[in-house]
Write an enzyme that holds these catalytic residues in place. Sequence first.
Site, mmCIF file in Angstrom:
data_model
loop_
_atom_site.group_PDB
_atom_site.id
_atom_site.type_symbol
_atom_site.label_atom_id
_atom_site.label_comp_id
_atom_site.label_asym_id
_atom_site.label_seq_id
_atom_site.Cartn_x
_atom_site.Cartn_y
_atom_site.Cartn_z
ATOM 1 N N SER A 1 32.627 35.811 33.734
ATOM 2 C CA SER A 1 34.081 35.628 33.577
ATOM 3 C C SER A 1 34.593 35.619 31.935
ATOM 4 O O SER A 1 35.698 35.705 31.851
ATOM 5 C CB SER A 1 34.758 34.853 34.345
ATOM 6 O OG SER A 1 34.962 35.192 35.646
ATOM 7 N N LYS B 1 41.868 28.851 28.824
ATOM 8 C CA LYS B 1 41.995 28.985 29.924
ATOM 9 C C LYS B 1 42.554 28.056 31.016
ATOM 10 O O LYS B 1 42.059 26.849 30.654
ATOM 11 C CB LYS B 1 40.553 29.652 30.445
ATOM 12 C CG LYS B 1 40.572 29.954 32.011
ATOM 13 C CD LYS B 1 39.157 30.660 32.275
ATOM 14 C CE LYS B 1 39.151 31.244 33.814
ATOM 15 N NZ LYS B 1 37.690 31.657 33.956
ATOM 16 N N SER C 1 37.189 36.628 35.497
ATOM 17 C CA SER C 1 38.458 35.806 35.771
ATOM 18 C C SER C 1 39.232 35.331 34.421
ATOM 19 O O SER C 1 40.435 35.175 34.783
ATOM 20 C CB SER C 1 37.886 34.751 36.620
ATOM 21 O OG SER C 1 37.283 33.653 36.029
HETATM 22 N N1 GLN Z 1 33.514 37.959 38.898
HETATM 23 C C1 GLN Z 1 32.707 37.041 39.156
HETATM 24 C C2 GLN Z 1 33.189 36.083 40.342
HETATM 25 O O1 GLN Z 1 34.205 36.619 41.153
HETATM 26 C C3 GLN Z 1 32.651 35.847 38.093
HETATM 27 C C4 GLN Z 1 33.580 34.831 38.147
HETATM 28 C C5 GLN Z 1 33.228 33.824 37.025
HETATM 29 O O2 GLN Z 1 32.562 34.001 36.183
HETATM 30 N N2 GLN Z 1 34.209 32.954 36.985
HETATM 31 O O3 GLN Z 1 32.758 35.236 40.823
#
Ligand code: GLN
Length: 489
Positions: free
Chosen positions: A177, A78, A153
Amino acid sequence: MMFSFNSIQAYHQGLLLNDYTCTDAVKHYLQKIEEEKVLNAFTSVYGAEALQKAVELDEKRNSGQPLKKLHGVVIAIKDVLCYRDHPVTAASRILQGFTSLYNATAIQRLLDEDAILIGHCNCDEFAMGSTNENSYYGKVLNALDHNRVPGGSSGGSAVAVQAGLCMASLGSDTGGSVRQPADFCGIIGLKPAYGRISRYGLLAYASSFDSIGVFSNTVEDAAALLEVMSGPDDYDSTCLSEKPLSYGPVRQTGKKYRIAYFSAALDHPSLDGEIRDSILNLIDRLKQDGHTVSETPFHLLDHVVPAYYVLTTAEASSNLSRYDGIRFGYRSEAPVTDLTDFYKQTRSEGFGKEVQRRIMLGTFVLSAGYYDAYFSKAQQVRRMLVDQVNLIFSEFDAILLPVSPTTALPFDHDDADPTSMYLADIYTVFANLTGLPGLSAPLFKHSNGMPFGVQIMTAKTDELTLLQLSGLLIDQYRTSRPKTEYEAN
Ligand code: GLN
């Protein structure tokens, strides 16, 4: 030469039998990445370098040297992980032109075991989002249905494994994410315990929540990467102090598990009916097979998302203050009157809408007049969750939950109100608030054609049970679901 990949172990056997070489594998993936460019899974591909490394490894193997744990394993990472002398963007304009000065500990440990890093994957800007639509580098498509999101994400990392563009990949999981995009893409997503893998060199979103996680097609492969990356690190004082575990063998036969589930979670109005029914059916089958699966009271469900968004935005507002246009990446060219004006210009141009929204929200909840009303309250909820979890694990081996209330959304989903998107994190943020390890195991196929699975969580330092139980679920309780690229081969 036709190359196909099933698992790291089978790949290594094939290499030793001279069925193919690491060079064949890298060429195969580079071609696939080219063919699937439309998915937009990568922000950078390191083709020449990956090939060069493959040639070196082929020579090393041919000279009779034993294979290291990740010999020639082709991994995508990532774009929030620092890889020395390579760009790292967090899918944000504000890091445009910035190059990592050092390797993240997780990356260094992969390289030390002879992994091949094939590229950086697209994601939501600074890992904030659930659909991968918040990227400066554009949206990522779900390989099973190009009209649907891959989740976020870590959407690019999930699609890279789903579409067969690498053998395994790394994401980061602050509130789901890794687990949620894995669920949307029909692959395995592992979030280890908080502190299991060093965060050194992971661009911070919310430091007390952030975990590096793994996407893979088998639990054994997830275990192999976890084993290599885990363990204490002098550069991260929040790392768990235990020595790295050996996570094999992941397959355990005959063990009967004690599993808790929450009615509040399965009866939640946001949960898709088919997902609920599949999980209830799974619970019945597990009981029939002699496992103890019990309903456990859980009254805090409606508080987890608010607590998560108060605490993570607070931490983010502090973490992201370092991007000031002077030390890293992007710098505004607009005429300015003073330094404050320069910061404002740079940060307004460099950060996208969602990141700006969270910085402002975080600054607000930390402000003097509101600190007790929001930040302190959310801390109290976090404490209560941890206490409750400790009680549950005095009786149970694992907690079973949905991963997401829905399958992968179509791109035309309603995003007028950001809080409706936040609420979809209801099942995943729990593990990050409590620091527990969690895994999404792909088990089912929805009538809309998309995959979904279940989420398993285990006690704080018990990734071994997590991997073993998940392996059992995938082996014995998986119903038909779309085949991923690897399995189709
Ligand atoms: N969807 C969650 C957020 O927007 C999780 C994001 C993550 O785990 N980086 O914060």
